[in-house]
Design a protein around this motif. Structure first.
Motif, PDB file in Angstrom:
ATOM      1  N   ARG A  29       6.057 -10.195  -2.543  1.00  0.00           N
ATOM      2  CA  ARG A  29       6.169  -9.786  -1.138  1.00  0.00           C
ATOM      3  C   ARG A  29       6.008 -10.972  -0.194  1.00  0.00           C
TER       4      ARG A  29
ATOM      5  N   ASN B  12       3.842 -11.183   5.844  1.00  0.00           N
ATOM      6  CA  ASN B  12       3.612 -10.156   6.863  1.00  0.00           C
ATOM      7  C   ASN B  12       3.573  -8.742   6.300  1.00  0.00           C
TER       8      ASN B  12
ATOM      9  N   SER C 131      -2.140  -6.988   4.726  1.00  0.00           N
ATOM     10  CA  SER C 131      -3.121  -6.731   5.779  1.00  0.00           C
ATOM     11  C   SER C 131      -3.813  -8.042   6.159  1.00  0.00           C
ATOM     12  N   GLY C 132      -4.549  -8.013   7.260  1.00  0.00           N
ATOM     13  CA  GLY C 132      -5.236  -9.204   7.748  1.00  0.00           C
ATOM     14  C   GLY C 132      -6.128  -9.846   6.697  1.00  0.00           C
TER      15      GLY C 132
ATOM     16  N   GLN D 267      -6.000  -9.427   3.476  1.00  0.00           N
ATOM     17  CA  GLN D 267      -5.219  -9.889   2.332  1.00  0.00           C
ATOM     18  C   GLN D 267      -4.608 -11.254   2.630  1.00  0.00           C
TER      19      GLN D 267
ATOM     20  N   VAL E  32       5.760   2.810   3.008  1.00  0.00           N
ATOM     21  CA  VAL E  32       6.528   1.567   2.928  1.00  0.00           C
ATOM     22  C   VAL E  32       7.476   1.688   1.738  1.00  0.00           C
TER      23      VAL E  32
ATOM     24  N   VAL F 115       1.023   4.318   2.304  1.00  0.00           N
ATOM     25  CA  VAL F 115      -0.106   3.397   2.428  1.00  0.00           C
ATOM     26  C   VAL F 115      -1.197   4.016   3.308  1.00  0.00           C
TER      27      VAL F 115
ATOM     28  N   GLU G  78     -12.370  -0.943   3.198  1.00  0.00           N
ATOM     29  CA  GLU G  78     -12.060  -2.220   2.576  1.00  0.00           C
ATOM     30  C   GLU G  78     -10.742  -2.808   3.061  1.00  0.00           C
ATOM     31  N   SER G  79     -10.641  -4.101   2.909  1.00  0.00           N
ATOM     32  CA  SER G  79      -9.412  -4.814   3.267  1.00  0.00           C
ATOM     33  C   SER G  79      -8.207  -4.176   2.578  1.00  0.00           C
ATOM     34  N   GLY G  80      -7.189  -3.852   3.377  1.00  0.00           N
ATOM     35  CA  GLY G  80      -5.968  -3.281   2.822  1.00  0.00           C
ATOM     36  C   GLY G  80      -5.969  -1.770   2.729  1.00  0.00           C
TER      37      GLY G  80
ATOM     38  N   LYS H  41      -6.318   0.445   7.841  1.00  0.00           N
ATOM     39  CA  LYS H  41      -6.889   0.547   9.186  1.00  0.00           C
ATOM     40  C   LYS H  41      -5.905   0.071  10.256  1.00  0.00           C
TER      41      LYS H  41
ATOM     42  N   LEU I 199      -2.607  -0.381  10.105  1.00  0.00           N
ATOM     43  CA  LEU I 199      -1.394   0.429  10.207  1.00  0.00           C
ATOM     44  C   LEU I 199      -1.703   1.740  10.920  1.00  0.00           C
TER      45      LEU I 199
ATOM     46  N   PRO J  67       5.215  -2.210  12.125  1.00  0.00           N
ATOM     47  CA  PRO J  67       6.252  -3.149  11.700  1.00  0.00           C
ATOM     48  C   PRO J  67       7.451  -2.369  11.152  1.00  0.00           C
TER      49      PRO J  67
ATOM     50  N   ALA K  31       9.195  -2.200   8.509  1.00  0.00           N
ATOM     51  CA  ALA K  31       9.248  -1.657   7.149  1.00  0.00           C
ATOM     52  C   ALA K  31       8.374  -0.412   6.991  1.00  0.00           C
ATOM     53  N   VAL K  32       7.489  -0.189   7.938  1.00  0.00           N
ATOM     54  CA  VAL K  32       6.540   0.919   7.776  1.00  0.00           C
ATOM     55  C   VAL K  32       7.047   2.134   8.545  1.00  0.00           C
TER      56      VAL K  32
ATOM     57  N   GLU L 191     -10.627  -5.123  14.737  1.00  0.00           N
ATOM     58  CA  GLU L 191     -11.435  -6.306  14.420  1.00  0.00           C
ATOM     59  C   GLU L 191     -11.580  -7.212  15.645  1.00  0.00           C
TER      60      GLU L 191
HETATM   61  N1  LIG Z   1       4.833  -4.592   6.859  1.00  0.00           N
HETATM   62  C1  LIG Z   1       4.340  -4.101   5.709  1.00  0.00           C
HETATM   63  N2  LIG Z   1       5.162  -3.810   4.681  1.00  0.00           N
HETATM   64  C2  LIG Z   1       4.678  -3.316   3.522  1.00  0.00           C
HETATM   65  N3  LIG Z   1       3.379  -3.077   3.272  1.00  0.00           N
HETATM   66  C3  LIG Z   1       2.507  -3.332   4.260  1.00  0.00           C
HETATM   67  C4  LIG Z   1       2.931  -3.855   5.524  1.00  0.00           C
HETATM   68  N4  LIG Z   1       1.835  -4.030   6.298  1.00  0.00           N
HETATM   69  C5  LIG Z   1       0.775  -3.645   5.552  1.00  0.00           C
HETATM   70  N5  LIG Z   1       1.171  -3.234   4.314  1.00  0.00           N
HETATM   71  C6  LIG Z   1       0.298  -2.732   3.251  1.00  0.00           C
HETATM   72  O1  LIG Z   1      -0.318  -1.535   3.704  1.00  0.00           O
HETATM   73  C7  LIG Z   1      -1.684  -1.488   3.324  1.00  0.00           C
HETATM   74  C8  LIG Z   1      -2.550  -1.252   4.548  1.00  0.00           C
HETATM   75  O2  LIG Z   1      -2.477  -2.381   5.410  1.00  0.00           O
HETATM   76  P1  LIG Z   1      -3.370  -2.514   6.719  1.00  0.00           P
HETATM   77  O3  LIG Z   1      -2.908  -3.754   7.408  1.00  0.00           O
HETATM   78  O4  LIG Z   1      -3.349  -1.255   7.487  1.00  0.00           O
HETATM   79  O5  LIG Z   1      -4.820  -2.747   6.089  1.00  0.00           O
HETATM   80  P2  LIG Z   1      -6.233  -2.933   6.804  1.00  0.00           P
HETATM   81  O6  LIG Z   1      -7.089  -1.780   6.435  1.00  0.00           O
HETATM   82  O7  LIG Z   1      -6.030  -3.219   8.242  1.00  0.00           O
HETATM   83  O8  LIG Z   1      -6.814  -4.207   6.056  1.00  0.00           O
HETATM   84  P3  LIG Z   1      -7.599  -5.493   6.613  1.00  0.00           P
HETATM   85  O9  LIG Z   1      -9.011  -5.095   6.745  1.00  0.00           O
HETATM   86  O10 LIG Z   1      -7.423  -6.484   5.490  1.00  0.00           O
HETATM   87  O11 LIG Z   1      -6.930  -5.924   7.869  1.00  0.00           O
HETATM   88  C9  LIG Z   1      -1.977  -2.791   2.602  1.00  0.00           C
HETATM   89  O12 LIG Z   1      -2.033  -2.557   1.221  1.00  0.00           O
HETATM   90  C10 LIG Z   1      -0.827  -3.696   2.945  1.00  0.00           C
HETATM   91  O13 LIG Z   1      -0.513  -4.545   1.862  1.00  0.00           O
END
Ligand SMILES: Nc1ncnc2c1ncn2[C@@H]1O[C@H](COP(=O)(O)OP(=O)(O)OP(=O)(O)O)[C@@H](O)[C@H]1O
Ligand SMILES: Nc1ncnc2c1ncn2[C@@H]1O[C@H](COP(=O)(O)OP(=O)(O)OP(=O)(O)O)[C@@H](O)[C@H]1O
Ligand code: SF4
Ligand SMILES: [Mg+2]
Ligand SMILES: [Mg+2]
Lengths: 351, 330
Positions: free
Chosen positions: A179, A182, A185-186, A188, B16, B25, B44-46, B49, B51, B61, B63-64, B182
């Motif tokens: 992938r 972008n 997630s932040g 990641q 996605v 997701v 947790e990260s990912g 939150k 999205l 974005p 793709a979502v 954040e």
């Molecule tokens: N543009 C995208 N296309 C495909 N997958 C995406 C896209 N943006 C985010 N994802 C996936 O969707 C999931 C949720 O992402 P999101 O950014 O909402 O996480 P988060 O909870 O904000 O994490 P973090 O605390 O790391 O910021 C993740 O697994 C990420 O890899």
């Protein structure tokens, strides 16, 4: 090689100064400068972590970038001593040391741009802003493997395997390597930046807020990884962070920065247990606790000083709850403070 | 203004594309924010939150895809609103502090001008009023020399300064709801304390509602009224802050709290073992099953978000350990 070279300091800054134009005038020399880093001296031993903490805008990132040569030092010295293992891997480094080195170390502040390449692979940087430091058009496994590619370290299959292993270690499934940045997630993205910084087995890594976007669980995993690498390979870290609980866990020593200068330096445990500088005390008192017992008390009021017109005397005096007449008139030197040192008259021994 | 909560999100599902078709997701997520209330969205990260936050104003974005769900703000479903009408909400009634300040700011415009733009569009202030207001906002978020800071370009600011410009920009339109992703991630504790105080004050003075996204449980504890914990795109637990933090029901929440690094604690805490599986590899049943220390046979089917029989009103967990009443469902 002498044993001392690998056991002494890895990085030594002497009176480092970095300035930015305070007023930008189109195509003209700036009239005034702001010293974002103003005479900082510090040392990081081989295999140790020095944490750099301080208020937003005090110059931490600027200092870290100067070490990597990403922003020029306007004065001072940046001595880096690469370990034997790196010297063996990096072609050209020995020749460079033979020519410009002193005591097995190089002054990066005086190193011309053309001579940087062999040094660069020994240095890693985790950028504060992960998104803008990752090439958006590159697949993530390539982002991670790119430093290896630049330094031609291995076959294509080996590069991919190495990238996958690094991604796995920072908690990202290798299947996601296809992938683009972008799509992550932040947090990641931040971990992708960490994997990239570690790709070349550097000897010194500047970590600029490396875990700021990570939740507690992933953060714990990343800290463990950094500690493992330090134990395995004697890595040194300059660890910039505002998260004092993290600093407590990862750094042997901590340097507290205020308005471009160091306010206090010492072993982390001692500094946290008995902070001497009033600024360090304000910083520690503001940490929010989960039980709400100490819900982020705000002890520090007033404006942070302007880097282009720093206050007279002690830079902290306009906001210092303990300031007295002398603080505005005279700049405090370094005084012993427990096992460390503080730049505050209150730490001065009574004569 | 209608009665009832300010924001009501229900059944929110974001997908996605993947080689095996769309994967969710964010999966059937729901939460409520009352007027003047602060809800913490943690996890947790990912876990989804950002999205979730972006979907509220349909800023996802490309793709979502918003596959299902409703986002009722003051009685109006923003998810179904035509783009033109939605623009009247963005920045004005609902403002967003983006997680990534560098990407959210225009690199070739001075930061003061970017905030002025919001003031011009949403509050129709004159030039002089705008500049005064920018200086006031920058002062509120603790930027030194507000006038001079306003003349800087984003790259001439430190990470934390950029983040505070973004907070000032979100507050510029005097919104009713701020979605803050954040917002203090790169701020030191003293500046962070100042920002938290600012939000508390706005809540008290103007009845500001806040969706607070963060990973720092200590900060959440000092600010939020209620919390919703996400795991891998699903709500794992929700409830009043004091209950969830003192008596977490879901093993995932328990793990998060146990992994809290404390200033008093020298040894690094252990994280929750393992990592969140990628969306396409989630286990059947409870998504936390592979990492859960308490998993048992029932966990092979998906637990609904069930109000805790012993918990306080409003506390609910998606975990079979707490599903003691037969027939309970989402
Ligand atoms: N543009 C995208 N296309 C495909 N997958 C995406 C896209 N943006 C985010 N994802 C996936 O969707 C999931 C949720 O992402 P999101 O950014 O909402 O996480 P988060 O909870 O904000 O994490 P973090 O605390 O790391 O910021 C993740 O697994 C990420 O890899
Ligand atoms: N390119 C630049 N031009 C002019 N001033 C700059 C530039 N980059 C940074 N500054 C200023 O220099 C000072 C130090 O910035 P730096 O990024 O080093 O701070 P920091 O300690 O890393 O802060 P933070 O914790 O917010 O990231 C700040 O006042 C900032 O506004
Ligand atoms: S020297 Fe004076 S102003 Fe500076 S920190 Fe010490 S007491 Fe405060
Ligand atoms: Mg910085
Ligand atoms: Mg996010």
């Amino acid at each position: 090689m002498s044993a001392a070279a690998d056991n002494g300091w890895r990085l030594r800054l002497r009176a480092l100064e970095v300035r930015y134009p305070a007023e930008q005038r189109w195509l003209r020399r700036p009239r005034r400068w702001a010293r974002a880093v103003d005479g900082v001296s510090l040392e990081i031993p081989a295999g140790e972590t020095l944490a750099l903490v301080g208020e937003s805008g005090c110059g931490k990132t600027t200092l870290g970038r100067a070490v990597l040569g990403l922003v020029a030092a306007s004065a001072g010295e940046i001595w880096f001593r690469p370990p034997e293992a790196v010297r063996r891997q990096a072609p050209g480094l020995d020749a460079l040391l033979a020519g410009r080195g002193r005591d097995g170390a190089l002054d990066l502040a005086a190193l011309p741009a053309a001579a940087w390449k062999p040094v660069r692979r020994a240095l890693g940087m985790v950028f504060q802003d992960p998104s803008s430091s990752l090439n958006p058009r590159m697949r993530v496994w390539r982002v991670v493997a790119e430093p290896l590619l630049i330094h031609r370290a291995g076959s294509a299959a080996a590069l991919r395997a190495r990238a996958d292993a690094l991604l796995e270690r920072v908690g990202i499934a290798p299947v996601l390597g296809e992938r683009f940045p972008n799509e992550f997630s932040g947090g990641q993205r931040q971990r992708i930046g960490i994997a990239r910084a570690l790709a070349l087995d550097p000897a010194l890594v500047v970590c600029d807020e490396p875990v700021s976007a990570l939740d507690v669980s992933v953060k714990a995993q990343i800290l463990e990884l950094l500690l493992d690498l330090q134990r395995e390979r004697g890595l040194s870290y300059l660890f910039i962070s505002h998260d004092l609980a993290v600093v407590r866990q990862i750094a042997q020593r901590t340097a507290v920065m205020y308005a471009g200068r160091l306010a206090e330096v010492g072993p982390t445990d001692a500094l946290f247990a008995a902070p001497r500088h009033p600024y360090t005390r304000a910083l520690l008192a503001a940490v929010p606790a989960v039980d709400g017992a100490r819900a982020g008390r705000l002890l520090l009021r007033g404006e942070p000083p302007s880097p282009s017109a720093p206050p007279s005397g002690c830079r902290f005096h306009p906001r210092c709850p303990e300031a007295f007449a002398r603080c505005a008139a005279e700049e405090p030197g370094w005084y012993r403070a427990g096992e460390g040192a503080a730049a505050c008259f209150l730490a001065e021994p009574l004569s | 203004m209608s009665e009832g909560p300010l924001l009501q999100v229900a059944g929110l599902t974001l997908t996605v594309p993947s080689p095996r078709g769309p994967v969710a997701v964010v999966d059937r997520v729901g939460f409520v924010i009352g007027r003047g209330e602060t809800l913490g969205l943690l996890g947790e990260s990912g876990c989804g939150k950002t999205l979730t936050a972006l979907s509220l104003l349909r800023l996802l974005p490309p793709a979502v895809h918003l596959a299902a769900g409703s986002v009722r703000f003051d009685g109006v479903d923003l998810a179904a609103l035509p783009e033109r009408q939605l623009r009247r909400y963005r920045g004005k009634r609902v403002a967003m502090v983006f997680q990534d300040p560098a990407a959210a700011l225009n690199p070739v415009l001075r930061v003061g001008a970017q905030v002025e733009e919001v003031l011009e569009v949403h509050r129709r202030l004159s030039g002089a009023q705008r500049r005064r207001e920018v200086a006031r906002l920058f002062g509120d978020v603790g930027l030194a020399e507000p006038e001079r800071s306003a003349r800087r370009y984003p790259h001439e600011l430190s990470g934390g300064q950029r983040q505070r410009v973004l907070i000032a920009m979100a507050l510029a339109g005097e919104p009713e709801l701020v979605v803050a992703d954040e917002p203090t991630a790169s701020l030191d504790v003293t500046v962070q304390a100042q920002i938290l105080e600012l939000f508390r004050e706005l809540r008290q003075r103007r009845g500001l509602s806040l969706l607070w996204i963060g990973h720092d449980l200590g900060v959440a504890a000092s600010l939020c009224d209620r919390v919703t914990i996400l795991y891998a795109g699903r709500v794992a637990e929700t409830g009043a802050l004091a209950r969830v933090f003192r008596q977490p029901l879901h093993p995932y929440t328990q793990g998060l709290l146990a992994a809290m690094p404390l200033l008093e604690r020298r040894a690094p805490p252990k994280g929750i073992p393992g990592r969140v599986p990628p969306p396409a590899e989630l286990p059947e049943g409870c998504r936390f099953r592979d990492r859960c220390p308490a998993a048992f046979a029932d966990c092979a089917s998906e637990p609904a978000l069930i109000p805790a029989p012993l918990g306080s009103p409003g506390q609910a967990a998606a975990c079979w350990l707490h599903a003691t009443r037969p027939g309970a469902a989402t």
